[in-house]
Design a protein around this motif. Structure first.
Motif, PDB file in Angstrom:
ATOM      1  N   ILE A  29       0.844  -1.198   0.000  1.00  0.00           N
ATOM      2  CA  ILE A  29       0.000   0.000   0.000  1.00  0.00           C
ATOM      3  C   ILE A  29       0.876   1.243   0.000  1.00  0.00           C
ATOM      4  CG2 ILE A  29      -1.675   1.352   1.324  1.00  0.00           C
ATOM      5  CD1 ILE A  29      -2.732  -1.340   2.424  1.00  0.00           C
ATOM      6  N   ARG A  30       0.490   2.187  -0.844  1.00  0.00           N
ATOM      7  CA  ARG A  30       1.100   3.517  -0.853  1.00  0.00           C
ATOM      8  C   ARG A  30       0.004   4.477  -0.397  1.00  0.00           C
ATOM      9  NH1 ARG A  30       3.026   5.126  -6.041  1.00  0.00           N
ATOM     10  NH2 ARG A  30       4.358   6.538  -4.873  1.00  0.00           N
ATOM     11  N   LEU A  31       0.197   5.078   0.769  1.00  0.00           N
ATOM     12  CA  LEU A  31      -0.801   5.953   1.383  1.00  0.00           C
ATOM     13  C   LEU A  31      -0.416   7.407   1.199  1.00  0.00           C
ATOM     14  CD1 LEU A  31      -3.227   6.554   3.259  1.00  0.00           C
ATOM     15  CD2 LEU A  31      -1.650   6.204   5.193  1.00  0.00           C
ATOM     16  N   PHE A  32      -1.365   8.189   0.739  1.00  0.00           N
ATOM     17  CA  PHE A  32      -1.180   9.628   0.573  1.00  0.00           C
ATOM     18  C   PHE A  32      -2.285  10.344   1.333  1.00  0.00           C
ATOM     19  CE2 PHE A  32       0.586   7.537  -3.090  1.00  0.00           C
ATOM     20  CZ  PHE A  32       1.820   8.153  -3.235  1.00  0.00           C
ATOM     21  N   GLN A  33      -1.934  11.381   2.041  1.00  0.00           N
ATOM     22  CA  GLN A  33      -2.915  12.217   2.726  1.00  0.00           C
ATOM     23  C   GLN A  33      -2.887  13.579   2.045  1.00  0.00           C
ATOM     24  OE1 GLN A  33      -1.267  10.858   6.720  1.00  0.00           O
ATOM     25  NE2 GLN A  33      -3.423  11.194   7.191  1.00  0.00           N
ATOM     26  N   GLU A  34      -3.979  13.881   1.369  1.00  0.00           N
ATOM     27  CA  GLU A  34      -4.082  15.086   0.555  1.00  0.00           C
ATOM     28  C   GLU A  34      -5.404  15.784   0.821  1.00  0.00           C
ATOM     29  OE1 GLU A  34      -2.095  16.516  -1.990  1.00  0.00           O
ATOM     30  OE2 GLU A  34      -0.555  15.218  -1.121  1.00  0.00           O
ATOM     31  N   PRO A  35      -5.440  17.090   0.685  1.00  0.00           N
ATOM     32  CA  PRO A  35      -6.724  17.791   0.808  1.00  0.00           C
ATOM     33  C   PRO A  35      -7.678  17.348  -0.303  1.00  0.00           C
ATOM     34  CG  PRO A  35      -4.938  19.329   0.257  1.00  0.00           C
ATOM     35  CD  PRO A  35      -4.331  17.984   0.400  1.00  0.00           C
ATOM     36  N   LYS A  43      -9.335  11.413  -7.875  1.00  0.00           N
ATOM     37  CA  LYS A  43      -9.063  10.208  -8.662  1.00  0.00           C
ATOM     38  C   LYS A  43      -7.840  10.414  -9.546  1.00  0.00           C
ATOM     39  CE  LYS A  43     -11.165   7.010 -11.935  1.00  0.00           C
ATOM     40  NZ  LYS A  43     -12.381   6.662 -12.676  1.00  0.00           N
ATOM     41  N   GLN A  44      -7.719  11.576 -10.167  1.00  0.00           N
ATOM     42  CA  GLN A  44      -6.565  11.841 -11.020  1.00  0.00           C
ATOM     43  C   GLN A  44      -5.280  11.869 -10.199  1.00  0.00           C
ATOM     44  OE1 GLN A  44      -6.637  11.981 -14.501  1.00  0.00           O
ATOM     45  NE2 GLN A  44      -4.478  11.634 -14.067  1.00  0.00           N
ATOM     46  N   PHE A  45      -5.331  12.458  -8.997  1.00  0.00           N
ATOM     47  CA  PHE A  45      -4.157  12.460  -8.133  1.00  0.00           C
ATOM     48  C   PHE A  45      -3.725  11.026  -7.827  1.00  0.00           C
ATOM     49  CE2 PHE A  45      -2.174  12.121  -3.984  1.00  0.00           C
ATOM     50  CZ  PHE A  45      -1.102  13.008  -4.113  1.00  0.00           C
ATOM     51  N   ALA A  46      -4.683  10.169  -7.495  1.00  0.00           N
ATOM     52  CA  ALA A  46      -4.371   8.767  -7.197  1.00  0.00           C
ATOM     53  C   ALA A  46      -3.754   8.084  -8.416  1.00  0.00           C
ATOM     54  CB  ALA A  46      -5.628   8.033  -6.746  1.00  0.00           C
TER      55      ALA A  46
END
Length: 55
Positions: A29-35, A43-46
């Motif tokens: 898993i690659r976890l990102f915390q973004e506004p 979805k595009q960021f992911a």
């Protein structure tokens, strides 16, 4: 399993702790915390974070 990309936008439950426990257990898993960017933006960021092409 190649990778799982998760983008969290400020959940207030135990989501992050659960994901971190799965990472510790060896899940790819690659976890990102973004506004929050809106549905399309999130979805595009992911998708932009993905490092492996789907089959």
């Amino acid at each position: 399993m190649r990778e799982i990309v998760i983008v969290d936008s400020g959940s207030t439950d135990d989501t992050i702790e659960l994901i971190k426990s799965l990472i510790d257990a060896g899940w790819p898993i690659r976890l990102f915390q973004e506004p929050w960017r809106g549905y399309a933006g999130q979805k595009q960021f992911a998708l932009d974070q993905c490092t492996q092409a789907g089959a």
